[in-house]
Write a protein that holds these residues in place. Structure first.
Motif, PDB file in Angstrom:
ATOM      1  N   VAL A  75       0.806  -1.228   0.000  1.00  0.00           N
ATOM      2  CA  VAL A  75       0.000   0.000   0.000  1.00  0.00           C
ATOM      3  C   VAL A  75       0.835   1.274   0.000  1.00  0.00           C
ATOM      4  O   VAL A  75       0.580   2.191  -0.801  1.00  0.00           O
ATOM      5  N   ILE A  78       2.086   1.594  -3.629  1.00  0.00           N
ATOM      6  CA  ILE A  78       1.184   1.412  -4.775  1.00  0.00           C
ATOM      7  C   ILE A  78      -0.114   2.200  -4.625  1.00  0.00           C
ATOM      8  O   ILE A  78      -0.575   2.843  -5.576  1.00  0.00           O
ATOM      9  N   SER A  79      -0.721   2.167  -3.466  1.00  0.00           N
ATOM     10  CA  SER A  79      -2.083   2.697  -3.371  1.00  0.00           C
ATOM     11  C   SER A  79      -2.308   3.673  -2.234  1.00  0.00           C
ATOM     12  O   SER A  79      -3.452   3.898  -1.823  1.00  0.00           O
ATOM     13  N   ALA A  82      -4.429   6.188  -3.694  1.00  0.00           N
ATOM     14  CA  ALA A  82      -5.404   5.593  -4.610  1.00  0.00           C
ATOM     15  C   ALA A  82      -6.779   6.213  -4.431  1.00  0.00           C
ATOM     16  O   ALA A  82      -7.189   6.577  -3.328  1.00  0.00           O
ATOM     17  N   ASN A  85      -9.249   0.698  -5.554  1.00  0.00           N
ATOM     18  CA  ASN A  85      -8.633  -0.538  -6.038  1.00  0.00           C
ATOM     19  C   ASN A  85      -9.625  -1.166  -7.006  1.00  0.00           C
ATOM     20  O   ASN A  85     -10.758  -1.468  -6.641  1.00  0.00           O
ATOM     21  N   ASN A 122      -4.623   4.643 -14.130  1.00  0.00           N
ATOM     22  CA  ASN A 122      -4.624   3.284 -13.606  1.00  0.00           C
ATOM     23  C   ASN A 122      -3.214   2.712 -13.664  1.00  0.00           C
ATOM     24  O   ASN A 122      -2.524   2.832 -14.676  1.00  0.00           O
ATOM     25  N   VAL A 144      -5.003  -0.288  -9.925  1.00  0.00           N
ATOM     26  CA  VAL A 144      -5.437   0.723  -8.968  1.00  0.00           C
ATOM     27  C   VAL A 144      -5.556   2.066  -9.673  1.00  0.00           C
ATOM     28  O   VAL A 144      -4.712   2.412 -10.504  1.00  0.00           O
ATOM     29  N   VAL A 146      -4.962   5.812  -9.351  1.00  0.00           N
ATOM     30  CA  VAL A 146      -4.102   6.633  -8.496  1.00  0.00           C
ATOM     31  C   VAL A 146      -4.166   8.094  -8.947  1.00  0.00           C
ATOM     32  O   VAL A 146      -4.136   8.385 -10.153  1.00  0.00           O
ATOM     33  N   ALA A 227      -3.622   3.036   3.502  1.00  0.00           N
ATOM     34  CA  ALA A 227      -4.342   3.874   2.533  1.00  0.00           C
ATOM     35  C   ALA A 227      -5.215   4.902   3.259  1.00  0.00           C
ATOM     36  O   ALA A 227      -5.990   4.568   4.167  1.00  0.00           O
TER      37      ALA A 227
END
Length: 343
Positions: A75, A78-79, A82, A85, A122, A144, A146, A227
């Motif tokens: 997380v 990557i997210s 975000a 997801n 994405n 994801v 973002v 997140a």
């Protein structure tokens, strides 16, 4: 600046491999908390004696504990920023995880595509979870949405990966030693076996769980998922904390016990969509559809391909999409998995 604001869409490049921070050693404490948070009671994950009778050295940790742990590590990279997801594909559980195992994660960026609004894009990643021996225990692809840091920032060249819609039955990994030939149906809680399920059959899992605010935040912290949308009420315009999608997955999986008590082990995640947002106060119910069946080489072990759907209470039974092909607003989760079941 020593703090980490997280990555934004324009920070990702296809081919980049990210080694995620903070490996985690799992213990029986994770099992106890998991079973406290969700109505989880599959016998293989509850009893060492039952697991040994099925050919395993001890009771593994629930498959979704491994999933949440691997996911949570990703997380911050990557997210963290975000919007949502969006989906999963090509997921496989490759080896059981036991108390005492240490899990870490790494991800490869395999695709990026800016959205038409120019405010987000994405990001597609293939993630692997590895144990203390460097052995892969889980792999999956997810994508994801973002946020961009600056709307005017140039987007990286668009790359959208081609992903398999289904993990082929011959690619399923059955844990070494698993043997259901002397399976105890009475202790497992139901008599239904592989041959009792028909392709196209639907199962209403009957029960429901109302999600509490503190409960979902405790669960998300347990998996070290940072997140912002799950904790910070100022992060969304409506001032509501979004329920971590994995929390809904675990609730649905646990609820599926009633009707699929013998679908003991998840071995593949073919596809998945968090169809609509879930919030505290929502009551989650679940139903399943049998999509396919396959034999395995392991003694007494078969595989069922299942669609597992979570929806808010009040949704029409077995309803999924409207005439326009879009998910109905009551549908929260549409998950496509392979599970191992005694033959």
């Amino acid at each position: 600046m020593k703090t980490n604001p997280g990555r934004f869409f324009e920070d990702y490049r296809v081919g980049e491999v990210i080694r995620h921070a903070v490996p985690r050693t799992l213990s029986g404490g994770e099992r106890a908390l998991y079973h406290a948070l969700y109505p989880a009671r599959h016998a293989l994950y509850s009893s060492d004696a039952f697991a040994r009778a099925c050919g395993l050295p001890a009771s593994p940790l629930d498959d979704l504990i491994a999933f949440h742990t691997v996911f949570g590590k990703t997380v911050p990279d990557i997210s963290l920023n975000a919007v949502a997801n969006l989906g999963y594909a090509e997921g496989r559980w490759l080896a059981p995880v036991y108390p005492g195992d240490t899990i870490r994660s790494e991800s490869e960026v395999i695709g990026v595509k800016e959205n038409s609004n120019g405010q987000s894009g994405n990001v597609y990643v293939r993630t692997r979870g590895l144990n203390q021996h460097g052995e892969a225990v889980l792999e999956y692809v997810r994508w994801v949405m973002v946020r961009k840091r600056r709307v005017e920032a140039p987007a990286p060249p668009a790359v959208v990966p081609e992903l398999r819609k289904v993990v082929a039955a011959q690619d399923l990994v059955v844990p070494q030693g698993l043997d259901f030939s002397a399976y105890d149906f009475a202790l497992a809680g139901e008599r239904h076996r592989w041959g009792d399920y028909e392709i196209g059959e639907t199962i209403d899992h009957v029960d429901g769980v109302t999600i509490e605010e503190a409960e979902h935040m405790l669960a998300t912290r347990l998996w070290q998922n940072t997140a912002k949308v799950h904790f910070d009420a100022t992060f969304r315009p409506d001032g509501r904390r979004l329920i971590y999608g994995g929390h809904v997955i675990s609730l649905a999986r646990a609820l599926s016990f009633n009707g699929l008590a013998n679908a003991q082990m998840l071995v593949a995640l073919n596809a998945g969509a968090h169809a609509n947002p879930c919030f505290a106060g929502d009551t989650v119910r679940a139903w399943s559809e049998v999509l396919d069946k396959a034999e395995t080489a392991a003694p007494g072990v078969g595989a069922l391909r299942l669609r597992l759907v979570a929806a808010k209470a009040g949704a029409a039974p077995f309803a999924l999409k409207g005439a326009d092909g879009k998910y109905l607003p009551e549908v929260l989760l549409d998950l496509d998995v392979w599970a191992l079941i005694p033959r």
